[in-house]
Design a protein around this motif. Structure first.
Motif, PDB file in Angstrom:
ATOM      1  N   PHE A  26       6.356  -3.937  -1.799  1.00  0.00           N
ATOM      2  CA  PHE A  26       6.813  -2.862  -2.675  1.00  0.00           C
ATOM      3  C   PHE A  26       8.080  -2.251  -2.103  1.00  0.00           C
ATOM      4  O   PHE A  26       8.202  -2.065  -0.891  1.00  0.00           O
ATOM      5  N   THR A  27       9.008  -1.921  -2.997  1.00  0.00           N
ATOM      6  CA  THR A  27      10.232  -1.209  -2.636  1.00  0.00           C
ATOM      7  C   THR A  27      10.437  -0.076  -3.637  1.00  0.00           C
ATOM      8  O   THR A  27       9.832  -0.061  -4.712  1.00  0.00           O
ATOM      9  N   LYS A  57       7.662  -4.085   6.762  1.00  0.00           N
ATOM     10  CA  LYS A  57       8.809  -3.755   7.619  1.00  0.00           C
ATOM     11  C   LYS A  57      10.134  -4.014   6.904  1.00  0.00           C
ATOM     12  O   LYS A  57      11.103  -3.295   7.096  1.00  0.00           O
ATOM     13  N   LYS A  58      10.151  -5.009   6.062  1.00  0.00           N
ATOM     14  CA  LYS A  58      11.378  -5.372   5.333  1.00  0.00           C
ATOM     15  C   LYS A  58      11.536  -4.563   4.048  1.00  0.00           C
ATOM     16  O   LYS A  58      12.644  -4.195   3.670  1.00  0.00           O
ATOM     17  N   HIS A  59      10.423  -4.286   3.366  1.00  0.00           N
ATOM     18  CA  HIS A  59      10.489  -3.678   2.031  1.00  0.00           C
ATOM     19  C   HIS A  59      10.032  -2.223   1.986  1.00  0.00           C
ATOM     20  O   HIS A  59      10.212  -1.565   0.969  1.00  0.00           O
ATOM     21  N   GLY A  86       2.335   0.885   4.773  1.00  0.00           N
ATOM     22  CA  GLY A  86       3.542   1.583   4.342  1.00  0.00           C
ATOM     23  C   GLY A  86       3.391   2.225   2.975  1.00  0.00           C
ATOM     24  O   GLY A  86       2.323   2.671   2.576  1.00  0.00           O
ATOM     25  N   ASP A  87       4.503   2.234   2.237  1.00  0.00           N
ATOM     26  CA  ASP A  87       4.622   2.929   0.965  1.00  0.00           C
ATOM     27  C   ASP A  87       4.178   2.026  -0.183  1.00  0.00           C
ATOM     28  O   ASP A  87       4.904   1.119  -0.586  1.00  0.00           O
ATOM     29  N   VAL A  88       2.962   2.253  -0.683  1.00  0.00           N
ATOM     30  CA  VAL A  88       2.414   1.473  -1.803  1.00  0.00           C
ATOM     31  C   VAL A  88       1.813   2.437  -2.827  1.00  0.00           C
ATOM     32  O   VAL A  88       1.430   3.551  -2.482  1.00  0.00           O
ATOM     33  N   PRO A  89       1.726   2.031  -4.085  1.00  0.00           N
ATOM     34  CA  PRO A  89       1.130   2.907  -5.101  1.00  0.00           C
ATOM     35  C   PRO A  89      -0.330   3.214  -4.787  1.00  0.00           C
ATOM     36  O   PRO A  89      -1.051   2.384  -4.237  1.00  0.00           O
TER      37      PRO A  89
END
Length: 97
Positions: A26-27, A57-59, A86-89
């Motif tokens: 996710f981005t 780490k990439k997105h 990380g940042d996910v819905p």
């Protein structure tokens, strides 16, 4: 007798369940909304979870999940989230079905 054996083989093949293991990055888009990237399929839950860690780490965020079902008839159980990184819905249902 052979015909019954063939019928059982056919019905067993039609009812074969498989499990897919997937990592999905996710981005944030220009408006700041979370957008899913390209999903990748893996052979094991561990490989999908490792990929989700790397993708995060990439997105910025990623999820690994599994789905089990019978592809010959298109019936699948709900996805099972293996890991969120990380940042996910908060609600992943629309991304994992």
């Amino acid at each position: 007798m052979v015909k019954k054996t063939e019928e059982r083989a056919d019905s067993a093949a039609a009812g074969k369940r498989v499990t897919y293991y997937v990592a999905l990055p996710f981005t944030r888009d220009a408006e700041g909304e979370l957008a899913a990237g390209e999903a990748a399929e893996f052979q094991s839950p561990g490989a999908a979870m490792q990929a989700a860690n790397a993708l995060s780490k990439k997105h910025g965020g990623a999820v690994a999940f599994s789905r089990s079902g019978d592809p010959s008839i298109g019936e699948f159980d709900d996805a099972v989230v293996l890991i969120r990184v990380g940042d996910v819905p908060a609600d992943l249902e629309s991304f994992t079905s």
